[in-house]
Design an enzyme around this catalytic site. Structure first.
Site, PDB file in Angstrom:
ATOM      1  N   ARG A  79       0.831  -1.216   0.000  1.00 45.53           N
ATOM      2  CA  ARG A  79       0.000   0.000   0.000  1.00 45.53           C
ATOM      3  C   ARG A  79       0.862   1.260   0.000  1.00 45.53           C
ATOM      4  O   ARG A  79       0.451   2.291  -0.520  1.00 45.53           O
ATOM      5  CB  ARG A  79      -0.902   0.008   1.225  1.00 45.53           C
ATOM      6  CG  ARG A  79      -1.965  -1.032   1.080  1.00 45.53           C
ATOM      7  CD  ARG A  79      -2.956  -1.000   2.174  1.00 45.53           C
ATOM      8  NE  ARG A  79      -3.984  -1.966   1.836  1.00 45.53           N
ATOM      9  CZ  ARG A  79      -5.088  -2.158   2.505  1.00 45.53           C
ATOM     10  NH1 ARG A  79      -5.328  -1.450   3.581  1.00 45.53           N
ATOM     11  NH2 ARG A  79      -5.959  -3.044   2.114  1.00 45.53           N
ATOM     12  N   LYS A  81     -21.091 -15.539   0.419  1.00 47.51           N
ATOM     13  CA  LYS A  81     -22.346 -14.848   0.738  1.00 47.51           C
ATOM     14  C   LYS A  81     -23.010 -14.255  -0.495  1.00 47.51           C
ATOM     15  O   LYS A  81     -22.347 -13.683  -1.344  1.00 47.51           O
ATOM     16  CB  LYS A  81     -22.065 -13.717   1.735  1.00 47.51           C
ATOM     17  CG  LYS A  81     -21.584 -14.237   3.088  1.00 47.51           C
ATOM     18  CD  LYS A  81     -21.383 -13.127   4.062  1.00 47.51           C
ATOM     19  CE  LYS A  81     -20.076 -12.489   4.170  1.00 47.51           C
ATOM     20  NZ  LYS A  81     -18.829 -12.680   3.760  1.00 47.51           N
TER      21      LYS A  81
END
Ligand code: AMP
Length: 393
Positions: A35, A197
């Site tokens: 990052r 999900k």
């Protein structure tokens, strides 16, 4: 059009740069600096233009309280290593007299790194005082933390309303890529969906149905779709509350002439932890005490046909329990097939597929790996991102 960093003269201006330095830490040491290195082009561009750079980020979830475990000091030490020729200062507070004084004393080409934004309760509450405090630190705001852009925080949405603002280079690439695939995708446009999900992807599926030509569905979510068309899925995970939704998606896809391709075979086992019992079964032949934990070889062959011809691919969610070697082949094969298609614009969004692709060493074969899981989902849902919407036009 939103302003970018190419639209401003930064010479001797104080620039507040909101980044995502939420790096993984173990025993106070940074275990991956991806990052930080990803942010260097924006930082170097601004430093080369003699900006006085005030850099701010969140790290972990200290919940509005100072907690040394989440201090940005390790980030400060590492930033000095990454930019050895730059003078970098650290401010022990986020906003307040010291931060303002230090920002005023900065010279062009220098950096001031603030302490963790989430040490202040006002950050996540987008509190006026916190917003004012941040706005006092700068003349221009540059937003480059894509992963936070679906949230209205003081350092994202709040301060952008107070100062002239622009997208940093990372945010610009995210926005431009998603615009390209969602506004004018080259066809055939194939969406690949997986993961466990369904309920957090309902709106993504509804929005993509209006844009794509084909949807390949794998992962745990395929079993609810299969159940909706009366398939026998053994003991695989099924979300009973979403069976009607899946049925309607299939009906809507037929109306829209969108192909929904479901798996035809699976790597199954008695449980996720029982890799030794793994066997391949065709659809409808999964024993009652077995669950499908990865897509099988015939499914990979079937998916290949669509991946090979695609000109645009968006991929969200793994094809199986990729964390376990026995159930990783589907996700790995799909990743390899995409990287072999050299004409495709391929976009990966969502934490799990990003880590899977990194784990397989295939990251460089994709056109774009989104850095924001939740934010990229919002864009795929067709929604706007508040922290980007608010930036100067
Ligand atoms: P999600 O957060 O919904 O994108 O789901 C990601 C998780 O789904 C990963 O941790 C996978 O291990 C899991 N997963 C993928 N395929 C299956 C499956 N067939 N059965 C159970 N879990 C799965």
């Amino acid at each position: 059009m939103k302003k970018t960093i190419y639209d401003y003269d930064f010479e001797n201006k104080r620039v507040l740069l909101r980044v995502d330095f939420n790096v993984p830490l173990k025993d106070g040491k940074i275990t991956s600096d991806v990052r930080m290195t990803a942010e260097l082009p924006t930082i170097e561009y601004l430093l080369a233009r003699r900006a006085k750079l005030v850099v701010c980020s969140h790290l972990g979830r200290p919940d509005g309280k100072r907690d040394e475990k989440y201090s940005l000091k390790p980030v400060f030490e590492h930033l000095k290593e990454l930019l050895p020729r730059t003078k970098i200062y650290f401010c022990d507070e986020v906003v307040g007299e010291t931060a303002t004084k230090m920002s005023n004393e900065l010279k062009g080409g220098e950096i001031l790194l603030l302490e963790n934004l989430r040490f202040e309760a006002g950050e996540e509450q987008c509190d006026d005082k916190m917003v004012e405090g941040l706005a006092e630190l700068a003349d221009i705001f540059v937003f480059d933390a894509f992963g936070t852009s679906h949230r209205k925080h003081a350092s994202t949405y709040g301060v952008a309303k107070k100062l002239p603002s622009a997208m940093g280079l990372l945010v610009q690439k995210e926005v431009e890529t998603f615009e390209e695939i969602l506004r004018e995708p080259k066809k055939p446009f194939v969406a690949i969906l997986g993961g466990a999900k369904i309920n957090d992807k309902i709106q993504v599926i509804e929005n993509l149905l209006q844009k794509v030509d084909v949807i390949l569905i794998g992962g745990g979510m395929c079993f609810t779709f299969l159940k909706a068309i009366k398939g026998n899925v053994g003991n695989s995970i099924v979300d009973d509350e979403q069976i009607d939704f899946c049925y309607n998606v299939i009906k809507e896809a037929i109306n829209r002439k969108v192909k929904i391709i479901l798996p035809v075979d699976f790597v199954c086992a008695k449980s996720i932890d029982d890799e030794s019992s793994a066997e391949i079964y065709k659809l409808d032949k999964i024993p009652d005490d077995c669950m499908g934990l990865d897509i099988g070889p015939k499914t990979i062959k079937l998916f290949k046909k669509y991946i090979k011809r695609a000109k645009t691919i968006v991929w969200n969610g793994p094809m199986g329990v990729y964390e376990k070697e026995m159930f990783a082949n589907g996700t790995k094969s799909v990743a390899e097939l995409i990287t072999k298609n050299k004409r495709v614009l391929s976009v990966v969004g969502g934490g799990d597929v990003v880590s899977a692709v990194e784990k397989f060493g295939l990251k460089d074969g994709f056109s774009h790996i989104s850095t924001g899981g939740g934010a990229s989902l919002k864009l795929l849902e067709g929604k706007n991102l508040p922290a980007i919407d608010v930036l100067s036009e």
